[in-house]
Design a protein around this motif. Structure first.
Motif, PDB file in Angstrom:
ATOM      1  N   GLY A 154       0.819  -1.213   0.000  1.00  0.00           N
ATOM      2  CA  GLY A 154       0.000   0.000   0.000  1.00  0.00           C
ATOM      3  C   GLY A 154       0.851   1.261   0.000  1.00  0.00           C
ATOM      4  O   GLY A 154       2.082   1.204   0.044  1.00  0.00           O
ATOM      5  N   LYS A 155       0.168   2.393  -0.037  1.00  0.00           N
ATOM      6  CA  LYS A 155       0.873   3.688  -0.045  1.00  0.00           C
ATOM      7  C   LYS A 155       1.751   3.818   1.188  1.00  0.00           C
ATOM      8  O   LYS A 155       2.910   4.187   1.098  1.00  0.00           O
ATOM      9  CB  LYS A 155      -0.150   4.831  -0.033  1.00  0.00           C
ATOM     10  CG  LYS A 155      -0.742   5.140  -1.384  1.00  0.00           C
ATOM     11  CD  LYS A 155      -1.462   6.483  -1.388  1.00  0.00           C
ATOM     12  CE  LYS A 155      -2.745   6.485  -0.593  1.00  0.00           C
ATOM     13  NZ  LYS A 155      -3.825   5.640  -1.134  1.00  0.00           N
ATOM     14  N   MET A 156       1.176   3.523   2.342  1.00  0.00           N
ATOM     15  CA  MET A 156       1.922   3.696   3.587  1.00  0.00           C
ATOM     16  C   MET A 156       2.848   2.501   3.823  1.00  0.00           C
ATOM     17  O   MET A 156       4.006   2.651   4.181  1.00  0.00           O
ATOM     18  CB  MET A 156       0.967   3.869   4.764  1.00  0.00           C
ATOM     19  CG  MET A 156       0.032   5.056   4.635  1.00  0.00           C
ATOM     20  SD  MET A 156       0.871   6.624   4.367  1.00  0.00           S
ATOM     21  CE  MET A 156       1.541   6.928   5.977  1.00  0.00           C
ATOM     22  N   ASP A 193       1.127  -8.733   1.858  1.00  0.00           N
ATOM     23  CA  ASP A 193      -0.014  -8.022   1.264  1.00  0.00           C
ATOM     24  C   ASP A 193      -0.890  -9.030   0.540  1.00  0.00           C
ATOM     25  O   ASP A 193      -0.433 -10.120   0.195  1.00  0.00           O
ATOM     26  CB  ASP A 193       0.480  -6.940   0.290  1.00  0.00           C
ATOM     27  CG  ASP A 193      -0.557  -5.850   0.083  1.00  0.00           C
ATOM     28  OD1 ASP A 193      -0.367  -4.742   0.638  1.00  0.00           O
ATOM     29  OD2 ASP A 193      -1.575  -6.095  -0.607  1.00  0.00           O
ATOM     30  N   GLU A 249      -7.915   1.142   5.963  1.00  0.00           N
ATOM     31  CA  GLU A 249      -8.461   1.733   7.192  1.00  0.00           C
ATOM     32  C   GLU A 249      -9.841   1.133   7.479  1.00  0.00           C
ATOM     33  O   GLU A 249     -10.877   1.681   7.104  1.00  0.00           O
ATOM     34  CB  GLU A 249      -8.534   3.260   7.042  1.00  0.00           C
ATOM     35  CG  GLU A 249      -8.948   3.997   8.286  1.00  0.00           C
ATOM     36  CD  GLU A 249      -7.859   4.047   9.345  1.00  0.00           C
ATOM     37  OE1 GLU A 249      -6.860   3.299   9.236  1.00  0.00           O
ATOM     38  OE2 GLU A 249      -7.999   4.839  10.298  1.00  0.00           O
ATOM     39  N   LYS A 281      -8.587  -4.736  10.718  1.00  0.00           N
ATOM     40  CA  LYS A 281      -7.358  -4.624  11.505  1.00  0.00           C
ATOM     41  C   LYS A 281      -7.428  -5.541  12.725  1.00  0.00           C
ATOM     42  O   LYS A 281      -6.487  -6.286  13.041  1.00  0.00           O
ATOM     43  CB  LYS A 281      -7.123  -3.170  11.940  1.00  0.00           C
ATOM     44  CG  LYS A 281      -6.742  -2.251  10.770  1.00  0.00           C
ATOM     45  CD  LYS A 281      -6.496  -0.824  11.204  1.00  0.00           C
ATOM     46  CE  LYS A 281      -6.411   0.149  10.034  1.00  0.00           C
ATOM     47  NZ  LYS A 281      -5.131   0.328   9.395  1.00  0.00           N
ATOM     48  N   ASN A 339      -0.693   1.782  11.975  1.00  0.00           N
ATOM     49  CA  ASN A 339      -0.605   3.074  11.292  1.00  0.00           C
ATOM     50  C   ASN A 339      -1.986   3.719  11.138  1.00  0.00           C
ATOM     51  O   ASN A 339      -2.153   4.676  10.396  1.00  0.00           O
ATOM     52  CB  ASN A 339       0.029   2.852   9.913  1.00  0.00           C
ATOM     53  CG  ASN A 339       0.579   4.124   9.337  1.00  0.00           C
ATOM     54  OD1 ASN A 339       1.334   4.832  10.007  1.00  0.00           O
ATOM     55  ND2 ASN A 339       0.201   4.451   8.121  1.00  0.00           N
ATOM     56  N   SER A 343      -5.207   5.861  11.007  1.00  0.00           N
ATOM     57  CA  SER A 343      -5.323   7.324  11.067  1.00  0.00           C
ATOM     58  C   SER A 343      -6.434   7.748  11.998  1.00  0.00           C
ATOM     59  O   SER A 343      -6.479   8.898  12.412  1.00  0.00           O
ATOM     60  CB  SER A 343      -5.650   7.877   9.681  1.00  0.00           C
ATOM     61  OG  SER A 343      -4.610   7.597   8.814  1.00  0.00           O
ATOM     62  N   PHE A 373       2.658   7.276  10.714  1.00  0.00           N
ATOM     63  CA  PHE A 373       3.485   7.979   9.719  1.00  0.00           C
ATOM     64  C   PHE A 373       2.604   8.926   8.918  1.00  0.00           C
ATOM     65  O   PHE A 373       1.391   8.760   8.848  1.00  0.00           O
ATOM     66  CB  PHE A 373       4.070   6.979   8.724  1.00  0.00           C
ATOM     67  CG  PHE A 373       5.216   6.157   9.240  1.00  0.00           C
ATOM     68  CD1 PHE A 373       6.518   6.630   9.132  1.00  0.00           C
ATOM     69  CD2 PHE A 373       5.011   4.904   9.790  1.00  0.00           C
ATOM     70  CE1 PHE A 373       7.576   5.862   9.573  1.00  0.00           C
ATOM     71  CE2 PHE A 373       6.073   4.136  10.232  1.00  0.00           C
ATOM     72  CZ  PHE A 373       7.359   4.614  10.129  1.00  0.00           C
TER      73      PHE A 373
END
Ligand SMILES: NC(=O)c1ccc[n+]([C@@H]2O[C@H](COP(=O)([O-])OP(=O)(O)OC[C@H]3O[C@@H](n4cnc5c(N)ncnc54)[C@H](O)[C@@H]3O)[C@@H](O)[C@H]2O)c1
Lengths: 445, 412
Positions: free
Chosen positions: A17-19, A51, A128, A133, A153, A155, A177
């Motif tokens: 992923g992006k993060m 992933d 998210e 999670k 991580n 948000s 992050f």
């Protein structure tokens, strides 16, 4: 278990992923540096890049190779010393190539979550979704005999909820992050009432090794960064809607974007920032935060409408900006979305009129790029906003109102005990959002 | 010398690289062919065409690695069909390659195998990042010593020289001189449209220089990047001719410079420099060239010296005998080497300001002296007085290893 041992077997969840990809890169480099210390010779370090997406993992490895090479090029001076005993490595070229190999050989790309059952430390950066999670972390912990630590991580999900529901008592913390992790200096660190002090200490050492600025945040949905940004964005949206009583919404959005960028001297206007983060992400984070807020309604019908029309912003995998509230050419906004017509209206067709209505910038204006470099820039912004306060233009009035609201949001975060103090709020906005001055200040009084 | 030797019809391409507004490292750029061809044609246009040329030499250091291209002599015939099937060769002496092309041309004319020689130099270095460029340039040192040398090899060598100078004569004292050298180069470069720093508009050069402290963690201990020459793409060319040659190409003597003395010396590359505080080979070569010319350094009106690093400017001033050991920094700080000083040096910016396309630099130096002595230096023109009518070039390869020193005066 000391710092090096903790990092001997690590997993990153959502690594493609992006993060996740950024977290994986930084962790791989840190682990490689540790593995190359003389006392760690002969020990095997493992970093699982986990992933769901095979394609994503293939892309991740390409990304890693390129980025590690760049990092190695930057620290070639140090690497020559690190490989001083390797007589076969002579030129920078040889040394950099070897370092890239040494970093990549630690990384195991995989779709098998079971590989994390042997890790001591797990970074979580999957989508998210609280239930997702909780489910994965619980599954890993049930099968992992190491009493592993979990750094999430997330948000917007409070960490203690993950802790409770996944049964991770004391072994989870928020290590938040900013995007992109490899570049953004800021990390928000969120612990629960139970988090082990060793875990917090490790998190601080790890952040320091990555040369990150750590700001502790209390465990409250949105933490400091999103706590400020979401409310600031909502102010911008509502301000535009208010202006839209007398002018078209497109022009109102243009004006508020301009006021928040130029008049307030920020790196980008608020609508551009919403597009940058993604209309979907902003809507989603508001949705996750809202139930935790007793006295306010963090929600925007306009965002919902944009989502219905499929206008989402965000970035292409190349890093290019996708169209959202605004349309972009070579990264710069050139038009604004008209939600009634379902199409973009070019700035050119109305901006001269809007600019005239807003009025000129104060004479002492310096663009963000310049102002951000002035050391101790209160000496610049103090007089700048004083001058603005004497102006009776629409732009000046909107900017002062905006600055006041931004200040109040910051102070509220401290009053609500999300942030420990004013300074932490300012550090987050300065470091994570590249503001030139902290939102909590005395400029707008 | 048994024949009179002249140089004329100099030509420089732009020195391309950071500093030039049009430079974009992410975009594809012209290669060796472009630069060789532009500089070659630039000379030919001033000498009545290729048919007038008897032989050609081209200096190049490391195209084999920067551009994966060897056999640079083969490109001479590409400049103009009139150069094909005539003698052409590439010569190499690291950053002193250009000087060797000049000396080769002089020798050919002296030996009467040629009356007109095309002497050129070329390098295209922006093909790799600086950290790999450092590997390539390190080829100017002894490879057996590469393992224990600095990542940035040449800055490392010269950082050691600067460190030794600081230690003996004082840090602030030395940095002052080096800073002044840097400022002179930048100010001069702004006067020459082909210079890499031509667009430089920093208002406070001295402030910028002294604001940047050397940092050994990211670069080298005793130098910062402002102390270093540029990474450049470029080529230069000049015609070397006998008296007959000048007649053939229709150039008047007053539009040419005469070579009145020269020396080419080379030090053993496998030895460390005999003295870190002295450019021993430069010193010997300069003295010999002046002796051959039969003049003293005080009669020289302008000098192009190989300032690959600002510390080499300081040590160079001493090696030329303009200042006593340890006094070079002061000599520069006092303004003696600035364009209005006692002995203006590097009047188009030198290697730090004009640029340093390594294999071309020696030729570029000769072009600058030719321009200055014949009044063709445009905005960069300095006053040449009858008391000091001579010009001089010092081109250096490696750490004081291969040196070509040449003394010139305007043709009469
Ligand atoms: N993007 C941001 O600006 C940003 C900033 C800070 C924090 N975050 C947070 O970081 C987390 C990740 O966000 P992102 O933007 O990188 O999302 P993303 O969609 O780019 O990445 C999520 C990755 O997780 C993978 N994934 C999903 N389910 C999985 C599973 N069951 N097992 C393994 N992998 C799985 C996906 O394939 C995807 O590659 C979120 O919690 C987000 O809130 C995002």
């Amino acid at each position: 278990m000391n710092y090096d041992e903790r990092l001997k077997h690590v997993s990153v969840l959502g690594a493609a992923g992006k993060m996740g990809s950024g977290i994986l890169l930084l962790t791989a480099v840190e682990m490689a540096d540790i593995s190359l210390k003389p006392e760690n010779k002969g020990k095997t370090f493992v970093l699982n890049a986990i992933d769901l997406s095979d394609d994503g993992l293939a892309g991740l490895m390409d990304y890693l190779r390129v980025q590690v090479q760049k990092i190695a090029e930057k620290k070639a001076v140090m690497l020559r010393q690190l490989y001083a005993d390797r007589n076969d490595l002579i030129e920078n070229f040889d040394i950099i190539e070897q370092y890239v190999i040494d970093v990549l050989r630690i990384v195991r790309p995989t779709t098998a979550i079971e590989t994390s059952y042997r890790s001591n430390l797990i970074f979580e950066a999957v989508s998210e979704n609280k239930d997702l999670k909780v489910k994965i972390l619980k599954q890993i912990d049930t099968n992992n005999p190491n009493q592993a630590w979990f750094f999430t991580n997330t948000s917007s999900v409070p960490i203690h909820i993950i802790e409770d529901e996944a049964g991770l008592k004391g072994r989870v913390l928020g290590f938040h992050f900013y995007n992109p992790p490899a570049i953004q200096k800021l990390v928000e660190l969120i612990v629960t009432a139970n988090t082990l002090p060793e875990a917090t200490q490790f998190a601080n050492s790890y952040a320091k090794a990555l040369r990150k600025v750590v700001v502790p945040s209390n465990d409250f949905a949105g933490f400091i960064g999103n706590g400020h940004f979401m409310r600031d964005a909502l102010h911008g949206i509502n301000q535009a809607l208010e202006l839209a009583n007398t002018i078209p919404l497109t022009e109102a959005i243009y004006k508020v974007n301009k006021v928040s960028q130029d008049f307030l001297v920020r790196p980008m206007g608020i609508f551009q920032l919403i597009d940058y983060v993604g209309v979907d992400v902003v809507q989603f984070i508001m949705k996750v935060m809202n139930p935790f807020l007793a006295t306010e309604d963090l929600h925007s019908d306009l965002l919902d409408k944009m989502m219905e029309l499929g206008v989402k912003g965000g970035q292409l995998s190349s890093g290019a900006q996708k169209d959202g509230f605004l349309k972009y050419e070579k990264g710069s906004p050139v038009a604004v979305f008209d939600s009634k017509a379902g199409d973009y209206v070019a700035f050119d067709s109305f901006s001269a009129k809007s600019d005239e209505q807003l009025g000129a910038l104060p004479n002492s204006f310096k663009p963000w790029k310049t102002a951000v470099k002035i050391a101790g820039n209160e000496t610049h912004f103090g007089p700048y906003f004083e001058e603005m306060k004497t102006m009776k233009t629409e732009g000046a009035i909107l900017a002062i109102r905006y600055g006041k609201r931004s200040d109040a949001i910051g102070r509220q975060l401290v009053a609500d005990k999300v942030a420990h103090n004013d300074q932490d709020v300012n550090t987050v906005m300065l470091t994570g959002f590249f503001h030139a001055y902290g939102p909590i200040n005395s400029f707008f009084e | 010398m048994k024949r009179k030797i002249y140089m004329t019809a100099g030509y420089n391409t732009i020195s391309m690289g950071t500093g030039r507004k049009e430079f974009n490292p992410r975009k594809e750029r012209p290669g060796l062919e472009h630069y060789i061809s532009e500089a070659g044609k630039g000379v030919l246009n001033q000498i009545g065409g290729a048919d007038n040329v008897d032989e050609s030499f081209i200096g190049n250091f490391m195209a084999a690695r920067f551009n994966k291209q060897g056999h640079i002599g083969g490109f001479i015939g590409m400049i103009d069909p009139g150069l094909e099937f005539k003698p052409a060769m590439r010569v190499e002496g690291a950053c002193g390659s250009g000087g060797l092309a000049l000396v080769s041309g002089i020798r050919s004319v002296l030996s009467e195998t040629a009356d007109v020689v095309l002497a050129m130099g070329v390098e295209v270095q922006n093909t790799v990042k600086a950290i790999y460029g450092a590997d390539i340039l390190a080829g100017a040192g002894w490879y057996q010593k590469r393992k224990n040398s600095h990542a940035y090899f040449f800055p490392g060598q010269n950082s050691d020289r600067a460190g030794a100078y600081y230690e003996k004569y004082g840090y602030d004292y030395t940095r002052k001189g080096m800073g002044k050298w840097f400022c002179n180069d930048m100010e001069n470069a702004r006067l020459d449209g082909t210079a890499q720093e031509f667009h430089n508009s920093t208002p406070d050069l001295e402030g910028m220089y002294h604001g940047m402290k050397p940092n050994g963690k990211t670069f080298v201990d005793h130098l910062n990047i402002l102390d270093c020459s540029k990474v450049s793409d470029g080529a230069s060319g000049i015609a070397i001719a006998s008296e007959e040659g000048l007649k053939r190409i229709g150039v008047d003597k007053k539009d040419a410079v005469e070579v009145i003395g020269w020396a080419q010396l080379t030090r053993n590359i496998t030895n460390d420099p005999p003295n870190m505080l002295e450019l021993t080979t430069v010193k010997k070569a300069a003295a010999k060239a002046l002796e051959n010319a039969g003049i003293s350094i005080d009669q020289v009106g302008t000098i192009e010296i190989h300032d690959c690093f600002s510390i080499v400017g300081v040590l160079g001033v001493e090696a030329l005998g303009l200042a006593a050991p340890g006094k070079g920094a002061e000599f520069i700080t006092e303004g003696n080497t600035s364009r209005t000083g006692k002995i203006p040096m590097n009047t188009t910016g030198g290697l730090i300001g004009w640029g340093h396309p390594t294999g071309a630099t020696g030729v570029h130096q000769a072009v600058t002296i030719w321009q200055q002595l014949t009044g063709k230096a445009g905005n960069a023109q300095i006053d040449i007085t009858p008391e000091k009518p001579y010009g001089m070039t010092i081109n250096m390869g490696g750490d004081d290893v291969t040196i070509a020193a040449i003394v010139y005066k305007r043709g009469i």
